[in-house]
Design a protein around this motif. Structure first.
Motif, short mmCIF file in Angstrom:
data_model
loop_
_atom_site.label_atom_id
_atom_site.label_comp_id
_atom_site.label_asym_id
_atom_site.label_seq_id
_atom_site.Cartn_x
_atom_site.Cartn_y
_atom_site.Cartn_z
N SER A 62 77.70 -19.97 -3.74
CA SER A 62 76.83 -18.78 -3.66
C SER A 62 76.33 -18.38 -5.04
O SER A 62 75.17 -17.99 -5.20
N GLU A 63 77.20 -18.47 -6.02
CA GLU A 63 76.81 -18.15 -7.39
C GLU A 63 75.74 -19.13 -7.88
O GLU A 63 74.74 -18.72 -8.48
N LEU A 64 75.92 -20.41 -7.62
CA LEU A 64 74.92 -21.41 -8.00
C LEU A 64 73.60 -21.12 -7.31
O LEU A 64 72.54 -21.08 -7.95
N LEU A 65 73.62 -20.92 -6.00
CA LEU A 65 72.39 -20.70 -5.26
C LEU A 65 71.65 -19.46 -5.73
O LEU A 65 70.41 -19.42 -5.72
N SER A 66 72.37 -18.46 -6.20
CA SER A 66 71.72 -17.25 -6.69
C SER A 66 70.95 -17.50 -7.99
O SER A 66 70.06 -16.73 -8.34
N LYS A 67 71.27 -18.56 -8.69
CA LYS A 67 70.57 -18.92 -9.93
C LYS A 67 69.31 -19.73 -9.67
O LYS A 67 68.53 -19.96 -10.59
N LEU A 68 69.14 -20.20 -8.44
CA LEU A 68 68.02 -21.09 -8.10
C LEU A 68 66.95 -20.33 -7.32
O LEU A 68 67.26 -19.68 -6.31
N ASN A 69 65.70 -20.45 -7.76
CA ASN A 69 64.59 -19.79 -7.08
C ASN A 69 64.38 -20.34 -5.67
O ASN A 69 64.73 -21.49 -5.38
N GLY A 70 63.76 -19.53 -4.84
CA GLY A 70 63.30 -19.97 -3.53
C GLY A 70 64.25 -19.67 -2.39
O GLY A 70 65.41 -19.30 -2.60
N ARG A 71 63.71 -19.86 -1.20
CA ARG A 71 64.49 -19.78 0.03
C ARG A 71 64.98 -21.19 0.31
O ARG A 71 64.18 -22.12 0.46
N LYS A 72 66.28 -21.37 0.41
CA LYS A 72 66.87 -22.70 0.41
C LYS A 72 67.44 -23.09 1.79
O LYS A 72 68.14 -22.31 2.41
N GLY A 86 79.04 -23.56 4.03
CA GLY A 86 79.31 -22.22 4.52
C GLY A 86 78.79 -21.11 3.62
O GLY A 86 78.99 -19.93 3.91
N SER A 87 78.12 -21.45 2.55
CA SER A 87 77.62 -20.44 1.62
C SER A 87 76.54 -19.58 2.28
O SER A 87 75.65 -20.10 2.95
N PRO A 88 76.59 -18.27 2.05
CA PRO A 88 75.56 -17.39 2.63
C PRO A 88 74.19 -17.52 1.94
O PRO A 88 73.23 -16.91 2.39
N GLY A 89 74.08 -18.34 0.90
CA GLY A 89 72.82 -18.49 0.19
C GLY A 89 71.80 -19.39 0.87
O GLY A 89 70.67 -19.51 0.40
N TRP A 90 72.16 -20.01 1.98
CA TRP A 90 71.24 -20.90 2.69
C TRP A 90 70.51 -20.15 3.79
O TRP A 90 71.11 -19.37 4.53
#
Length: 174
Positions: A62-72, A86-90
């Protein structure tokens, strides 16, 4: 815009040796991949990551995904552990997707296929997993960072790098 990528392997030191990525260590590797991602992808863009996002030992996805732009969106790869899937960033997580983009019928999976749905009707298989080492079939493209300049790319970029031009009128009807 819609982008595609795969095989980022954040936090996985094996890629420095196995894939000969040009970094002294994983801190440099991860920082450059994040920079390349954010240089290409805007906050409102969409990214389809075709698997093998990060090492299970690399920390919080989740921390990594928060650093990456866009809807993933994640297409699950063989190295994607539950802490990644299971990360909520997807926006979505699945193993296989078919979608239409700009008149093209795309087949997305972490793995390259020998055959795929509507192959005879000129559908396109986008995949990761092979790290740029697999000789592709016609209308098959490795979107992994090793094959795409260490960054996410659009379908137009992917198709422009192929020696055989695929005309839109030759493709599946909408």
């Amino acid at each position: 815009m819609i982008y595609f990528t795969a095989d980022t392997h954040f936090g996985d030191p094996r890629v420095l040796r196995l894939d000969r990525r040009p970094f002294a260590n994983m801190v440099e590797h991860d920082a450059e991949l994040i920079r390349n991602w954010n240089d290409a992808v805007g906050p409102e863009d969409e990214v389809w990551h075709l698997g093998d996002v990060m090492s299970a030992r690399a920390g919080d996805c989740s921390e990594l995904l928060s650093k990456l732009n866009g809807r993933k969106h994640l297409i699950v790869g063989n190295n994607d552990a539950e802490m990644t899937t299971g990360s909520p960033g997807w926006e979505s997580v699945q193993h296989y997707v078919e979608l239409r983009l700009g008149g093209y019928h795309l087949i997305l999976c972490h793995y390259a296929f020998r055959t795929w749905n509507q192959m005879g009707k000129k559908s396109i298989n986008l995949h990761g997993h092979s790290h740029g080492r697999l000789k592709p079939l016609p209308r098959q493209f490795d979107v992994g960072v090793d094959a795409q300049g260490l960054r996410p790319v659009t379908l137009d970029v992917i198709l422009s790098r192929k020696p055989v031009v695929i005309a839109r009128h030759d493709l599946l009807e909408e």
